[in-house]
Design a protein around this motif. Structure first.
Motif, PDB file in Angstrom:
ATOM      1  N   LYS A  74     -52.916   3.500  24.116  1.00  0.00           N
ATOM      2  CA  LYS A  74     -53.832   2.424  23.762  1.00  0.00           C
ATOM      3  C   LYS A  74     -53.256   1.060  24.102  1.00  0.00           C
ATOM      4  N   SER A  75     -51.950   0.899  23.902  1.00  0.00           N
ATOM      5  CA  SER A  75     -51.322  -0.396  24.166  1.00  0.00           C
ATOM      6  C   SER A  75     -51.273  -0.725  25.643  1.00  0.00           C
ATOM      7  N   GLU A  76     -51.425   0.298  26.493  1.00  0.00           N
ATOM      8  CA  GLU A  76     -51.357   0.074  27.933  1.00  0.00           C
ATOM      9  C   GLU A  76     -52.741  -0.054  28.560  1.00  0.00           C
ATOM     10  N   THR A  77     -53.784   0.016  27.734  1.00  0.00           N
ATOM     11  CA  THR A  77     -55.128  -0.126  28.256  1.00  0.00           C
ATOM     12  C   THR A  77     -55.724  -1.432  27.766  1.00  0.00           C
ATOM     13  N   ALA A  78     -57.022  -1.577  28.011  1.00  0.00           N
ATOM     14  CA  ALA A  78     -57.657  -2.853  27.723  1.00  0.00           C
ATOM     15  C   ALA A  78     -57.917  -3.036  26.234  1.00  0.00           C
ATOM     16  N   SER A  79     -56.892  -2.903  25.403  1.00  0.00           N
ATOM     17  CA  SER A  79     -57.044  -3.161  23.978  1.00  0.00           C
ATOM     18  C   SER A  79     -57.240  -4.647  23.732  1.00  0.00           C
ATOM     19  N   GLU A  80     -56.744  -5.470  24.616  1.00  0.00           N
ATOM     20  CA  GLU A  80     -56.931  -6.918  24.549  1.00  0.00           C
ATOM     21  C   GLU A  80     -57.784  -7.362  25.734  1.00  0.00           C
ATOM     22  N   ALA A  87     -66.647  -1.510  35.176  1.00  0.00           N
ATOM     23  CA  ALA A  87     -65.336  -0.894  35.417  1.00  0.00           C
ATOM     24  C   ALA A  87     -64.611  -0.575  34.114  1.00  0.00           C
ATOM     25  N   GLY A  88     -65.292  -0.793  32.988  1.00  0.00           N
ATOM     26  CA  GLY A  88     -64.705  -0.482  31.695  1.00  0.00           C
ATOM     27  C   GLY A  88     -63.790  -1.555  31.151  1.00  0.00           C
ATOM     28  N   LEU A  89     -63.942  -2.785  31.642  1.00  0.00           N
ATOM     29  CA  LEU A  89     -63.042  -3.864  31.255  1.00  0.00           C
ATOM     30  C   LEU A  89     -63.750  -4.894  30.378  1.00  0.00           C
ATOM     31  N   ARG A 102     -50.102  -3.233  32.374  1.00  0.00           N
ATOM     32  CA  ARG A 102     -51.511  -2.784  32.423  1.00  0.00           C
ATOM     33  C   ARG A 102     -51.941  -2.544  33.872  1.00  0.00           C
ATOM     34  N   ARG A 103     -51.247  -1.632  34.493  1.00  0.00           N
ATOM     35  CA  ARG A 103     -51.514  -1.313  35.894  1.00  0.00           C
ATOM     36  C   ARG A 103     -52.929  -0.750  36.085  1.00  0.00           C
ATOM     37  N   ALA A 104     -53.335   0.159  35.206  1.00  0.00           N
ATOM     38  CA  ALA A 104     -54.666   0.767  35.343  1.00  0.00           C
ATOM     39  C   ALA A 104     -55.750  -0.295  35.221  1.00  0.00           C
ATOM     40  N   ASP A 105     -55.573  -1.241  34.297  1.00  0.00           N
ATOM     41  CA  ASP A 105     -56.548  -2.312  34.148  1.00  0.00           C
ATOM     42  C   ASP A 105     -56.561  -3.221  35.370  1.00  0.00           C
ATOM     43  N   THR A 106     -55.384  -3.444  35.953  1.00  0.00           N
ATOM     44  CA  THR A 106     -55.308  -4.276  37.156  1.00  0.00           C
ATOM     45  C   THR A 106     -56.071  -3.632  38.304  1.00  0.00           C
ATOM     46  N   ALA A 132     -58.540  -1.493  38.050  1.00  0.00           N
ATOM     47  CA  ALA A 132     -59.964  -1.570  37.732  1.00  0.00           C
ATOM     48  C   ALA A 132     -60.497  -2.983  37.964  1.00  0.00           C
ATOM     49  N   PHE A 133     -59.691  -3.975  37.652  1.00  0.00           N
ATOM     50  CA  PHE A 133     -60.050  -5.378  37.865  1.00  0.00           C
ATOM     51  C   PHE A 133     -60.290  -5.641  39.350  1.00  0.00           C
ATOM     52  N   MET A 134     -59.380  -5.156  40.185  1.00  0.00           N
ATOM     53  CA  MET A 134     -59.529  -5.345  41.623  1.00  0.00           C
ATOM     54  C   MET A 134     -60.717  -4.558  42.167  1.00  0.00           C
ATOM     55  N   LYS A 135     -60.982  -3.397  41.585  1.00  0.00           N
ATOM     56  CA  LYS A 135     -62.135  -2.599  42.006  1.00  0.00           C
ATOM     57  C   LYS A 135     -63.431  -3.357  41.735  1.00  0.00           C
ATOM     58  N   ALA A 136     -63.506  -4.039  40.585  1.00  0.00           N
ATOM     59  CA  ALA A 136     -64.695  -4.820  40.258  1.00  0.00           C
ATOM     60  C   ALA A 136     -64.887  -5.967  41.248  1.00  0.00           C
ATOM     61  N   LEU A 137     -63.792  -6.631  41.635  1.00  0.00           N
ATOM     62  CA  LEU A 137     -63.891  -7.696  42.638  1.00  0.00           C
ATOM     63  C   LEU A 137     -64.295  -7.135  43.990  1.00  0.00           C
ATOM     64  N   LYS A 138     -63.838  -5.929  44.302  1.00  0.00           N
ATOM     65  CA  LYS A 138     -64.230  -5.279  45.559  1.00  0.00           C
ATOM     66  C   LYS A 138     -65.724  -4.971  45.541  1.00  0.00           C
ATOM     67  N   THR A 139     -66.232  -4.573  44.393  1.00  0.00           N
ATOM     68  CA  THR A 139     -67.672  -4.343  44.255  1.00  0.00           C
ATOM     69  C   THR A 139     -68.432  -5.648  44.467  1.00  0.00           C
ATOM     70  N   ALA A 140     -67.889  -6.744  43.936  1.00  0.00           N
ATOM     71  CA  ALA A 140     -68.511  -8.055  44.131  1.00  0.00           C
ATOM     72  C   ALA A 140     -68.500  -8.450  45.607  1.00  0.00           C
ATOM     73  N   GLU A 141     -67.409  -8.139  46.296  1.00  0.00           N
ATOM     74  CA  GLU A 141     -67.332  -8.428  47.729  1.00  0.00           C
ATOM     75  C   GLU A 141     -68.440  -7.706  48.490  1.00  0.00           C
ATOM     76  N   ALA A 142     -68.636  -6.431  48.180  1.00  0.00           N
ATOM     77  CA  ALA A 142     -69.687  -5.650  48.844  1.00  0.00           C
ATOM     78  C   ALA A 142     -71.067  -6.221  48.522  1.00  0.00           C
ATOM     79  N   PHE A 143     -71.252  -6.682  47.293  1.00  0.00           N
ATOM     80  CA  PHE A 143     -72.544  -7.255  46.894  1.00  0.00           C
ATOM     81  C   PHE A 143     -72.819  -8.538  47.663  1.00  0.00           C
ATOM     82  N   VAL A 144     -71.828  -9.412  47.769  1.00  0.00           N
ATOM     83  CA  VAL A 144     -72.003 -10.683  48.484  1.00  0.00           C
ATOM     84  C   VAL A 144     -72.387 -10.429  49.937  1.00  0.00           C
ATOM     85  N   GLN A 145     -71.770  -9.446  50.545  1.00  0.00           N
ATOM     86  CA  GLN A 145     -72.061  -9.145  51.945  1.00  0.00           C
ATOM     87  C   GLN A 145     -73.425  -8.493  52.120  1.00  0.00           C
TER      88      GLN A 145
END
Length: 331
Positions: A40-46, A73-75, A241-245, A247-260
């Motif tokens: 739990k401490s290594e996920t998006a608890s914060e 992305a669960g964040l 929080r590597r897993a959250d990082t 997922a964070f980048m995946k969400a930005l990648k989704t935004a990139e695809a949307f913009v294009q």
């Protein structure tokens, strides 16, 4: 081992049959609970605190927030919106943000001052996204015409770095033009009021200046700088929080695809976010390329800009980009 060794003062029980089984079950239960707490401490608890600029170059962060891609992305991302890179850098430096976006000059200054920050990507580039605006009725036609005049710029920004490079390319001493340090949001009004003779900024400020009676004198393109907008993160966050990082980048990648894929809807969203008319927004967005990257061309641009800033005395040391940057979260 007897219980008397573990808990002094207690007598070992006579019935030994079920006790080891109960003890084993207790140990296993505690182990599972401990593992769950650790996980739990290594996920998006914060919440993830994301400082970005509410500007045209930050279309990917704005779209990711407005379209709910971080939530998908669960964040739990807490957006912190600023109108300039140094404000984002201060949020990162003070520990008020986990991720932050800023232009190349601000990123270089930040990386040279703190070893706690890591550059993980560029999310936008645009050789002509910084522009110098004067009043329509002014007699100025070249940068040299502004010698002895007052130019409004937010110091420490990528625009400021581009302005210094433009002066150097034109052979104009940096002190020949008086730089007035102003927030980008105040520049169009300051120009219209006559308190400055020109201003330099990135979009949407130049377009806003044109709407208020300004005209473009020049851009800061053609100087060998792609003016990438960089994404930085706290090293401690990346480590814990590597897993959250990812997922964070995946969400930005989704935004990139949307913009294009949806430029018209993107322009609508960005127009609402910045207050620019839709037509002006589309023209301003055309000066930008939106993509997550940290390739050789961006690294070369960063390195060249860092060397220039050191030569200008704006940074004392050039960051070691081999340790200050990583593309591991892009792959």
């Amino acid at each position: 081992m007897k219980f008397t060794a573990l808990f002094p003062g207690h007598t070992a029980p006579r019935h030994r049959g079920p006790i080891p089984l109960l003890f084993t079950a207790l140990v296993l239960g505690l182990s599972v609970a401990f593992a769950a707490c650790t996980q739990k401490s290594e996920t998006a608890s914060e919440p993830i605190r994301f400082a970005f600029q509410n500007r045209i170059g930050s279309a990917l962060p704005v779209i990711a927030v407005e379209k709910g891609f971080f939530a998908d992305a669960g964040l739990d991302v807490k957006p912190l919106r600023f109108n300039n890179g140094p404000a984002c850098a201060e949020a990162l430096y003070s520990g008020s943000a986990d991720f932050g976006t800023m232009g190349d000059t601000t990123a270089i200054i930040s990386a040279s001052r703190s070893e706690n920050l890591t550059i993980i990507a560029s999310h936008c580039t645009g050789e002509h996204r910084h522009r110098l605006i004067v009043r329509k009725d002014s007699p100025y036609t070249t940068l040299a015409d502004l010698s002895g005049k007052r130019v409004g710029i937010k110091k420490g920004t990528s625009t400021y770095g581009g302005f210094l490079a433009a002066l150097s390319a034109a052979g104009i001493p940096a002190g020949a033009i008086t730089v007035t340090d102003l927030s980008p949001s105040t520049l169009p009004e300051a120009l219209a009021a006559g308190s400055i003779d020109a201003f330099a900024a990135s979009e949407p400020t130049p377009s806003m200046g044109e709407l208020k009676g300004g005209r473009e004198l020049m851009t800061f393109g053609g100087l060998g700088n792609r003016y990438p907008i960089m994404l930085l993160a706290q090293k401690e966050f990346l480590a814990n929080r590597r897993a959250d990082t990812l997922a964070f980048m995946k969400a930005l990648k989704t935004a990139e695809a949307f913009v294009q894929a949806h430029p018209a809807e993107t322009a609508d969203i960005m127009a609402r976010a910045t207050g620019l008319p839709r037509g002006v927004m589309q023209s301003a967005m055309a000066r930008h390329t939106y993509a997550l990257a940290l390739d050789a061309s961006i690294m070369e641009s960063l390195s060249d800009t860092a060397g220039f800033l050191k030569a200008q005395g704006k940074v004392q040391t050039v960051p070691d980009f081999s340790t200050a940057c990583t593309d591991r979260y892009l792959n």
